[in-house]
Write an enzyme that holds these catalytic residues in place. Structure first.
Site, PDB file in Angstrom:
ATOM      1  N   HIS B  34      42.355  11.033  44.255  1.00 20.75           N
ATOM      2  CA  HIS B  34      42.783  11.428  45.600  1.00 20.75           C
ATOM      3  C   HIS B  34      41.924  10.776  46.684  1.00 20.75           C
ATOM      4  CE1 HIS B  34      44.363  14.444  42.843  1.00 20.75           C
ATOM      5  NE2 HIS B  34      45.232  14.798  43.750  1.00 20.75           N
ATOM      6  N   HIS B  74      40.135  18.270  44.575  1.00 23.96           N
ATOM      7  CA  HIS B  74      40.819  16.999  44.302  1.00 23.96           C
ATOM      8  C   HIS B  74      40.164  15.857  45.074  1.00 23.96           C
ATOM      9  CE1 HIS B  74      42.801  18.968  47.695  1.00 23.96           C
ATOM     10  NE2 HIS B  74      43.136  17.786  48.145  1.00 23.96           N
ATOM     11  N   SER B 340      36.646  55.893  40.071  1.00 27.95           N
ATOM     12  CA  SER B 340      37.482  55.881  38.864  1.00 27.95           C
ATOM     13  C   SER B 340      36.861  55.077  37.728  1.00 27.95           C
ATOM     14  CB  SER B 340      38.864  55.281  39.187  1.00 27.95           C
ATOM     15  OG  SER B 340      39.649  56.178  39.938  1.00 27.95           O
ATOM     16  N   GLU B 361      40.899  41.918  44.601  1.00 31.48           N
ATOM     17  CA  GLU B 361      40.398  41.638  43.259  1.00 31.48           C
ATOM     18  C   GLU B 361      40.007  40.178  43.070  1.00 31.48           C
ATOM     19  OE1 GLU B 361      43.191  43.311  43.952  1.00 31.48           O
ATOM     20  OE2 GLU B 361      42.738  45.345  43.299  1.00 31.48           O
ATOM     21  N   PHE B 386      44.679  45.856  37.347  1.00 29.68           N
ATOM     22  CA  PHE B 386      44.541  45.083  38.582  1.00 29.68           C
ATOM     23  C   PHE B 386      43.700  43.820  38.398  1.00 29.68           C
ATOM     24  CE2 PHE B 386      45.047  49.554  40.381  1.00 29.68           C
ATOM     25  CZ  PHE B 386      46.425  49.481  40.248  1.00 29.68           C
ATOM     26  N   HIS B 410      40.959  52.408  32.722  1.00 33.89           N
ATOM     27  CA  HIS B 410      42.330  52.925  32.762  1.00 33.89           C
ATOM     28  C   HIS B 410      43.266  52.065  31.912  1.00 33.89           C
ATOM     29  CE1 HIS B 410      40.407  55.094  35.958  1.00 33.89           C
ATOM     30  NE2 HIS B 410      41.453  55.874  36.095  1.00 33.89           N
ATOM     31  N   ASP B 418      50.262  58.581  35.833  1.00 30.19           N
ATOM     32  CA  ASP B 418      50.320  57.614  36.937  1.00 30.19           C
ATOM     33  C   ASP B 418      51.378  56.531  36.737  1.00 30.19           C
ATOM     34  OD1 ASP B 418      48.699  58.434  39.038  1.00 30.19           O
ATOM     35  OD2 ASP B 418      46.870  57.678  38.089  1.00 30.19           O
ATOM     36  N   GLN B 422      49.857  51.341  36.885  1.00 29.59           N
ATOM     37  CA  GLN B 422      48.410  51.545  36.793  1.00 29.59           C
ATOM     38  C   GLN B 422      47.860  51.301  35.387  1.00 29.59           C
ATOM     39  OE1 GLN B 422      47.267  52.732  40.077  1.00 29.59           O
ATOM     40  NE2 GLN B 422      49.407  52.180  40.347  1.00 29.59           N
ATOM     41  N   ARG B 468      40.354  55.971  30.327  1.00 23.83           N
ATOM     42  CA  ARG B 468      40.205  57.015  31.342  1.00 23.83           C
ATOM     43  C   ARG B 468      39.850  58.366  30.716  1.00 23.83           C
ATOM     44  NH1 ARG B 468      43.817  60.858  33.523  1.00 23.83           N
ATOM     45  NH2 ARG B 468      43.387  61.376  35.698  1.00 23.83           N
TER      46      ARG B 468
END
Lengths: 615, 615
Positions: B34, B74, B340, B361, B386, B410, B418, B422, B468
């Site tokens: 490039h 590149h 969580s 994320e 996620f 989870h 849920d 999830q 969980r």
């Protein structure tokens, strides 16, 4: 447009309180759920449902229907309370929330006829809404509106900003984003808490019209929705200051109250004014034309001569253009690499059905998901490697039951000099693991063309993997290929084992078979172009007749062709000897042939392994 | 700070032309690459290298070194030309560009000692740069600067905006983004072409200081870099108007010239003024303290009593806090779900080493990648589901050779009500397919705690999958677990088959074994906590001694435990009968036990399958 009658304000306030009460009741009955996240947005939902949404609950497929996307899917009790208010679900069903068998799931899914797409992975509602709004404005020219209700936490997701950019660039004035700025995320305060202007400034910079309001002020909400509807050439964001748990002092604007039923539901319901039976007559949409589904006329696929050297990516582009010729529902979505994926063949023929999503792969898939809601047949295309960027969108699309075509080019080390960042070496694993998916990897041009037609008519997530480099045409123009099929390219009575390839490794296997034949070793060769579903019967037969199977793939050893073949023997039946050849090294830059040799997936390596297995 | 001597400007101009010439030469020698994308940014690179970067090429690990990230990977010919100008590579090596064995790959990777992270998947440089800048500013307090050079096309990636938000929120004034606005993407013009203010407006709205300049004006570039260095409390973006292919009329600002050598390299080199040998003495960094690597003192893991009911996510959080106690390099990164994932245990003890990335994320993983460059031991944690959002960042982290801990909570249908959005049901497939990865899925608290310690000391991408719900403690506090190991939990001389689980399905298998034992059927049970690498020896032994293997996993059937077990027999050896039990249905909302039954991965279903296989 403004609310003239004070009685209307009282009724809307009553409705909002009913939505809160019902959210509290549903979560209390379930013993879990997100009532406080529902309560913050209840006034917004009440005004939208009563005064701005056009929706025929008896005809969810009505082409003139507005689309309401609850991007903050955890606030599902609010959505279900809206359905009760609209008379679409009854009180008994409302209280089945989160129970086994109930369609009122923890996060909304299209098991409910009025839900277009599953939500619950945050930051997806707006991107998908952009796809719907594009369908209405640009493809079908139907004046429905798309309303997306999202939370403030999810504004941190990059996908929201990919969508914000796309929506403003396409002047989607039929799209409204309502941001429920309730200040509190799951774990604590959001970055910007109640600083509405922080969101407003960002969205305006991206080209949006914004309105900042008190999200508990009925008149202000109504005026903002009216302003959104009358704004032209720009999407509108209504940025609403709200309180999480609004209306119940024990939880209102308090941390640690996310995602759980209220501590004292009965007291909360009393504080909210008790159970109500307000019923909303939701405005019906105007009549709208129904687009005829599916292809019209005879599909004429491109034809290729045996022995011609053509890249499967080229055959894909040419076949898609042919498909576009007979099916006005086919739409092509590009990640700014259409010259590489060969989507450009389609783009040149049908510019009005070509959507450039630029380098934003989440938006690429999301827009396609939104378009299939409106009955289009989208093909979303980029490099196979970069589809990993959109994994969560593909995962959620499967939960949405979306019918979607995804095409990944530049698979494997076969691309050569560009190096590992550009090589799709995990894409088969990713798409195989998606619920109900179809995964296809053709080896020549006629097969590619035929599979493009087959996938367009299939269901669920369909993935086509193409190669950058040229491969010889080995199939005649009338050869049929079906999803779940395979082709035995070489076989005899004394085959010592079976070589299995897909894509360009089919040619590797054929070459290896020739090398072996010259030494007097006969082997079977299978083109396993349908990686999922896999042709188990052909594999069982090959196992029985040749005793051993060797898979050769331009992909990491995990999750690809080798695993697909092994899966055919994963039901407890006797298994043959299996040998996997795949890319286990970390490739660098090198010519394609050098790459194959370095990865040990060239014909010589395959022949050597076969020799050893026969020895 | 300004350039006082006109001779300096002439020399910098000469250097920039040299960088262009060398980019043209490298791509010409390679036959690909490039050059035009390199030429647009040559003036920016020349000024940065000569007058602002502090870097000791002889000591790339110097803790005081600045970090330069070429996000537009590149444009690697530009980077390699910079190395030649700095005397780090010679002319001979420059011309090995893109050849097999050369470290000068098509896109930069850390095979080159001065490259921190692989680039080439666009939109990753800034997110990773944020992690480096956080290390310098917040964790180590070393005054190095991070310079990220990106293209304009990649500003469409949502990940750039996740990073922009994160950088401004953390007041990263040690971070400078240089946007090479050359107007042309791969396929054609970008959305905003030469509208610098479009980028400026967006970045300022996100809290950045911005400077808009002519990217070919040496003095303006120098002043902008100086302004970036003197700006406090805000990151700075230098938004530079440039021309792609600048300096060669045949390609300058022209479409269709992306990613290919110049049509006439010799003429181009002449037009650019010919070959040059300008040598830059890059400024050395100031001395900086070296942080002691690894743990100091005796790690005291939390202890649990046999039979206690504890979720593996809790044990993870507690073990990480214990690890943080003895290792100051451990950093915890959260996706706004620390309550969580139980990262909150660590956050409470070590708030200064806890980084909230909010619901972003991609940025979560990228920040961790940036931190490990500086020698930290990051743990990036969110729901397993996620993590699919960050697949491309994990993929690129592997190419970067990053040492990184990722934890997904989870997992599976076990989360219950849920619903599917999830549930991590693809995470094992995703992490197994990553090059050189380690994938662990513990079933009880002591095992989790021990594996947290093991993974922290391992190499590459390490993934820990947690559940969980609570599971009983089945291992004693001193039981050892190693990466690549397994545990036989039940065995005898007359085992009819082997049940294999991981995570909570280990308990399912134990329960099923009891049901079968009551009927007189003896089965072996293996806890295959190390999903990758897999304990092939234990599986071979079980196959030989019991004849058949049944895998039970809370994951889709593709790419997970079943495939991992099959892989152990993928080297051509005789294979036992294999039976896979996995989640093939689309789950809805239901209690965990109802979910297991619906998916057919409860003890009764396992026992029924085992019975049939023995029958």
């Amino acid at each position: 447009m403004s609310i003239a009658d004070p009685a209307d304000i009282i009724e809307l306030t009553e409705l909002a309180q009913q939505l809160r009460v019902d959210a509290v009741r549903a979560a209390d009955a379930a013993g879990s759920g997100h009532p406080t996240s529902s309560m913050s947005a209840a006034d917004l939902a009440a005004v939208l449902l009563s005064r701005h949404l056009h929706y025929d609950f008896e005809h969810p497929a009505h082409p003139g229907n507005d689309h309401f996307v609850l991007s903050k899917g955890h606030a599902s009790p609010l959505l279900y309370a809206m359905y009760r208010a609209a008379g679409a679900v009854d009180d008994e069903e409302l209280l089945t929330f989160r129970r086994k068998g109930s369609r009122l799931e923890g996060h909304p899914t299209p098991r409910i006829p009025w839900v277009d797409v599953a939500t619950g992975s945050l930051g997806q509602g707006l991107p998908v809404g952009v796809g719907m709004a594009l369908s209405g404005k640009r493809l079908d020219r139907v004046p429905f509106r798309v309303w997306v209700l999202c939370g403030d936490s999810e504004m941190a997701e990059g996908s929201v900003w990919e969508a914000a950019e796309h929506a403003a660039y396409e002047h989607l004035d039929n799209l409204t984003l309502i941001v429920d700025v309730n200040r509190l995320g799951q774990r604590g305060p959001t970055r910007h808490q109640h600083d509405l202007e922080a969101y407003g400034r960002r969205l305006r910079a991206f080209g949006w019209h914004t309105v900042e309001i008190d999200g508990h002020d009925i008149e202000a909400i109504d005026a903002a929705c009216a302003e959104a509807r009358s704004t032209t050439r720009q999407p509108t964001a209504i940025i609403a200051r709200t309180l999480k748990g609004r209306g119940v002092a024990a939880v209102e604007d308090r941390e640690g109250m996310h995602g759980k039923p209220l501590p004292d539901a009965a007291a909360a319901i009393e504080e909210l004014g008790g159970l109500r039976f307000v019923r909303v007559d939701v405005a019906k949409p105007a009549a709208a034309p129904v687009r005829p589904p599916g292809p019209a006329g005879q599909l004429v696929l491109p034809r290729y001569e045996l022995g011609d050297e053509i890249a499967t990516r080229d055959a894909f582009g040419q076949a898609l253009a042919a498909l576009g010729d007979v099916d006005g529902g086919v739409v092509a979505l590009d990640g700014e690499v259409g010259d590489s994926t060969r989507l450009e063949y389609f783009a040149k023929e049908y510019p009005e059905r070509y959507v450039e999503c630029y380098i934003a792969e989440q938006q690429l898939i999301a827009a396609a998901v939104g378009m299939q809601v409106l009955g289009h047949t989208p093909f979303a295309c980029t490099f196979a490697a970069f589809l990993t960027r959109a994994h969560d969108f593909v995962r959620m699309a499967a939960i949405s039951g979306a019918d979607l075509n995804v095409v990944g080019s530049h698979a494997g080390v076969a691309i050569g000099q560009d190096g590992p960042s550009q090589m799709g070496l995990e894409d088969l694993a990713m798409f195989r693991s998606v619920h109900g998916s179809t995964v296809l990897h053709p080896c020549d041009a006629p097969q590619t063309a035929r599979l493009v037609a087959e996938m367009a008519g299939a269901q669920g997530i369909r993935y086509l993997r193409t190669n950058r480099g040229e491969t010889p045409v080995i199939y005649g123009p009338d050869e049929e290929f079906r999803i779940g099929g395979s082709k035995v390219l070489r076989s005899g009575n004394d085959d010592a084992l079976t070589l299995i390839g897909a894509g360009h490794t089919v040619h590797t296997c054929l070459h290896a078979a020739e090398l072996l034949a010259a030494e007097g070793i006969a082997v079977r060769v299978i083109d396993l172009y349908s990686v999922k579903p896999v042709d188990a019967v052909a594999l069982w037969r090959a196992a029985e007749e040749t005793g051993a199977l060797v898979t050769v793939e331009d992909h990491h050893p995990e999750g690809g062709l080798g695993d697909a073949v092994a899966e055919a023997f994963g039901d407890g039946r006797p298994s043959p000897r299996l040998m996997r050849m795949a890319v286990t090294n970390m490739p660098g830059s090198a010519a394609p042939d050098e790459q194959f040799a370095a990865a040990g997936i060239d014909a010589e390596s395959v022949a050597a392994v076969a020799r050893e297995m026969c020895g």
